[in-house]
Motif scaffolding. Structure first.
Motif, PDB file in Angstrom:
ATOM      1  N   PRO A 114       6.277  -5.787 -10.324  1.00 51.27           N
ATOM      2  CA  PRO A 114       6.570  -5.358  -8.947  1.00 51.27           C
ATOM      3  C   PRO A 114       5.564  -4.299  -8.480  1.00 51.27           C
ATOM      4  CG  PRO A 114       8.528  -5.216 -10.352  1.00 51.27           C
ATOM      5  CD  PRO A 114       7.362  -5.430 -11.256  1.00 51.27           C
ATOM      6  N   VAL A 115       5.188  -4.399  -7.226  1.00 51.88           N
ATOM      7  CA  VAL A 115       4.259  -3.440  -6.619  1.00 51.88           C
ATOM      8  C   VAL A 115       5.047  -2.648  -5.584  1.00 51.88           C
ATOM      9  CG1 VAL A 115       2.172  -3.219  -5.225  1.00 51.88           C
ATOM     10  CG2 VAL A 115       2.290  -4.943  -7.041  1.00 51.88           C
ATOM     11  N   ARG A 116       5.024  -1.314  -5.693  1.00 51.29           N
ATOM     12  CA  ARG A 116       5.879  -0.472  -4.856  1.00 51.29           C
ATOM     13  C   ARG A 116       5.066   0.397  -3.905  1.00 51.29           C
ATOM     14  NH1 ARG A 116      11.034  -2.582  -5.600  1.00 51.29           N
ATOM     15  NH2 ARG A 116      11.440  -2.887  -7.823  1.00 51.29           N
ATOM     16  N   GLU A 117       5.781   0.971  -2.939  1.00 47.49           N
ATOM     17  CA  GLU A 117       5.190   1.915  -1.989  1.00 47.49           C
ATOM     18  C   GLU A 117       4.405   3.005  -2.727  1.00 47.49           C
ATOM     19  OE1 GLU A 117       6.674   5.102   1.441  1.00 47.49           O
ATOM     20  OE2 GLU A 117       8.132   3.790   0.476  1.00 47.49           O
ATOM     21  N   GLY A 118       3.202   3.307  -2.229  1.00 47.35           N
ATOM     22  CA  GLY A 118       2.386   4.359  -2.820  1.00 47.35           C
ATOM     23  C   GLY A 118       1.321   3.853  -3.770  1.00 47.35           C
ATOM     24  N   ALA A 119       1.426   2.595  -4.201  1.00 48.48           N
ATOM     25  CA  ALA A 119       0.414   2.041  -5.109  1.00 48.48           C
ATOM     26  C   ALA A 119      -0.935   1.964  -4.396  1.00 48.48           C
ATOM     27  CB  ALA A 119       0.837   0.659  -5.586  1.00 48.48           C
ATOM     28  N   LYS A 120      -1.994   2.359  -5.090  1.00 53.88           N
ATOM     29  CA  LYS A 120      -3.335   2.249  -4.515  1.00 53.88           C
ATOM     30  C   LYS A 120      -3.788   0.798  -4.541  1.00 53.88           C
ATOM     31  CE  LYS A 120      -4.929   6.908  -5.516  1.00 53.88           C
ATOM     32  NZ  LYS A 120      -5.666   7.778  -6.453  1.00 53.88           N
ATOM     33  N   VAL A 121      -4.596   0.422  -3.555  1.00 53.55           N
ATOM     34  CA  VAL A 121      -5.185  -0.920  -3.493  1.00 53.55           C
ATOM     35  C   VAL A 121      -6.689  -0.768  -3.686  1.00 53.55           C
ATOM     36  CG1 VAL A 121      -5.471  -3.017  -2.120  1.00 53.55           C
ATOM     37  CG2 VAL A 121      -3.366  -1.663  -1.904  1.00 53.55           C
ATOM     38  N   VAL A 122      -7.241  -1.575  -4.599  1.00 55.66           N
ATOM     39  CA  VAL A 122      -8.679  -1.518  -4.873  1.00 55.66           C
ATOM     40  C   VAL A 122      -9.290  -2.913  -4.729  1.00 55.66           C
ATOM     41  CG1 VAL A 122      -8.413   0.448  -6.460  1.00 55.66           C
ATOM     42  CG2 VAL A 122      -8.449  -1.891  -7.384  1.00 55.66           C
ATOM     43  N   SER A 123     -10.607  -2.936  -4.515  1.00 57.22           N
ATOM     44  CA  SER A 123     -11.335  -4.209  -4.473  1.00 57.22           C
ATOM     45  C   SER A 123     -11.693  -4.619  -5.902  1.00 57.22           C
ATOM     46  CB  SER A 123     -12.599  -4.069  -3.629  1.00 57.22           C
ATOM     47  OG  SER A 123     -13.424  -3.062  -4.179  1.00 57.22           O
ATOM     48  N   ALA A 124     -12.291  -5.793  -6.052  1.00 56.77           N
ATOM     49  CA  ALA A 124     -12.606  -6.330  -7.379  1.00 56.77           C
ATOM     50  C   ALA A 124     -13.456  -5.359  -8.196  1.00 56.77           C
ATOM     51  CB  ALA A 124     -13.307  -7.681  -7.241  1.00 56.77           C
ATOM     52  N   ASP A 125     -14.336  -4.592  -7.532  1.00 59.84           N
ATOM     53  CA  ASP A 125     -15.206  -3.662  -8.276  1.00 59.84           C
ATOM     54  C   ASP A 125     -14.568  -2.291  -8.497  1.00 59.84           C
ATOM     55  OD1 ASP A 125     -15.379  -2.380  -5.842  1.00 59.84           O
ATOM     56  OD2 ASP A 125     -17.519  -2.760  -5.536  1.00 59.84           O
ATOM     57  N   GLY A 126     -13.279  -2.167  -8.129  1.00 58.88           N
ATOM     58  CA  GLY A 126     -12.558  -0.930  -8.405  1.00 58.88           C
ATOM     59  C   GLY A 126     -12.607   0.105  -7.292  1.00 58.88           C
ATOM     60  N   THR A 127     -13.285  -0.215  -6.182  1.00 61.33           N
ATOM     61  CA  THR A 127     -13.353   0.711  -5.048  1.00 61.33           C
ATOM     62  C   THR A 127     -11.991   0.796  -4.367  1.00 61.33           C
ATOM     63  OG1 THR A 127     -15.626  -0.029  -4.670  1.00 61.33           O
ATOM     64  CG2 THR A 127     -14.591   1.244  -2.898  1.00 61.33           C
ATOM     65  N   GLU A 128     -11.531   2.019  -4.130  1.00 60.83           N
ATOM     66  CA  GLU A 128     -10.245   2.192  -3.450  1.00 60.83           C
ATOM     67  C   GLU A 128     -10.386   1.788  -1.983  1.00 60.83           C
ATOM     68  OE1 GLU A 128      -7.027   5.721  -2.621  1.00 60.83           O
ATOM     69  OE2 GLU A 128      -8.174   5.827  -4.485  1.00 60.83           O
TER      70      GLU A 128
END
Length: 371
Positions: A298-312
């Motif tokens: 499960p993915v919850r509120e507040g989780a960071k989203v990054v691209s494939a190369d790890g960039t936020e």
């Protein structure tokens, strides 16, 4: 030191029905009943669920200039709203941020407004300060609010008054239900067909019992209300939209009619118009999107989203396993260049990367009755 929690007129009924109570918007509210959130969610998607939303703020705007007055604080067409039609609206600030979202219905001689519980006091103060000299702002604390949602809601409610079947999505009217004078709109927050019923607080328990006596209807708590609205791709104020998000960033530009946009007959004239019109023309740097995963985590509120190369590239604002789909779903803000449908991104959950894909909203097709 926390303030004493407020109680809705149905509080004792929730306890009687075995609800687990939690604080929400300053009220002691049912998060679930004995069967639990997933069963309640599925019941609403297949039959009919009864929700107590009496913690929301109900307000009347009265007077000949009420519609034009309200237009001066929302980017929405209120002046041309036909009688007994309902419209979604937003209070904006000078930066184009969202102070709250609300529902507005034009009735015979007034505008019936419903605002969120947590913002109720400040919204009423905002209206009184900004437009109180132009119209009467009359809060309705003596009214309760019930929502009846699901594909069988109309069947159940029509047993109390067959005329409710004449309503279509985003319209309203006055109806006697179990002998009680109510104002009913065909709308809701689940993606399903359904109704929202404004009822005198002292008769709310009588009406709730009459509805719960129908074989299709079960009581539903705020837990399932949240998973239902998330599957419908709908924003929760204070999470997916707030004073730091504009309607363009929040992907709710459908709520801003052409007449209120640059070049329209009644363009601008509301707080933050310059910012919002600029973003409507040029886009915003970030955008609210839907995310879905094929993984179990499960993915919850507040989780960071990054691209494939790890960039936020963003952050999750609402997230839950979807009871209908059996997959994790989320709403998130991501950089505009990562917002295209099909874009592969990752949410960071306990230092692990969960693969997610930008997907069209709603996650579950809505089934509003449009006639």
């Amino acid at each position: 030191m926390s303030a004493e929690l407020l109680k809705t007129p149905l509080h004792a009924l929730h306890i009687e029905l075995g609800a687990k109570m939690v604080p929400f918007g300053g009220y002691d509210m049912p998060v679930q009943y004995a069967t639990g959130i997933i069963a309640e969610h599925k019941h609403t998607r297949t039959a009919a669920g009864l929700f107590d939303v009496s913690h929301m703020g109900q307000v009347l705007l009265k007077g000949a200039g009420a519609d034009a007055a309200l237009e001066s604080i929302v980017p929405v067409d209120i002046v041309d709203l036909p009688k007994f039609k309902q419209r979604y609206a937003l209070f904006t600030n000078d930066q184009g941020g969202i102070l709250d979202d609300l529902m507005v219905t034009r009735r015979e001689d007034d505008l019936f407004v419903v605002v969120n519980a947590a913002c109720k006091a400040q919204d009423i103060a905002h209206m009184q300060a900004k437009i109180g000299a132009l119209c009467v702002v009359e809060p309705l604390p003596e009214k309760a609010l019930l929502a009846l949602q699901g594909p069988q809601a109309v069947t159940a409610l029509a047993r109390l008054n067959a005329d409710v079947q004449k309503l279509v999505f985003m319209t309203g009217g006055h109806f006697s239900l179990d002998g009680i004078d109510c104002f009913v709109t065909r709308s809701g927050y689940t993606g399903e067909d359904g109704f929202e019923i404004s009822v005198p607080a002292d008769q709310a328990v009588q009406l709730a019992r009459a509805l719960l006596a129908q074989p299709e209807v079960k009581p539903i708590g705020l837990g399932a209300r949240d998973t239902l609205r998330l599957e419908a791709g709908l924003c929760l104020y204070g999470h997916d939209i707030d004073t730091a998000t504009t309607p363009v960033e929040g992907s709710i530009t459908w709520a801003i009619q052409k007449v209120r946009r640059a070049g329209g007959a009644r363009a601008a004239g509301y707080p933050g118009a310059e910012v919002i019109d600029t973003q409507l023309a040029n886009g915003a740097a970030r955008k609210r999107v839907g995310l879905i995963s094929t993984e179990r985590m499960p993915v919850r509120e507040g989780a960071k989203v990054v691209s494939a190369d790890g960039t936020e590239i963003g952050v999750v604002t609402s997230g839950s396993p979807s009871p209908s789909l059996g997959q994790p779903i989320a709403l998130a803000y991501v950089e505009a260049n990562q917002a295209a449908l099909g874009t592969e991104v990752f949410a960071i959950v306990r230092d692990k990367r969960v693969a997610m894909t930008v997907t069209a909203l709603p996650f579950v097709p809505n089934r509003y009755y449009r006639g």
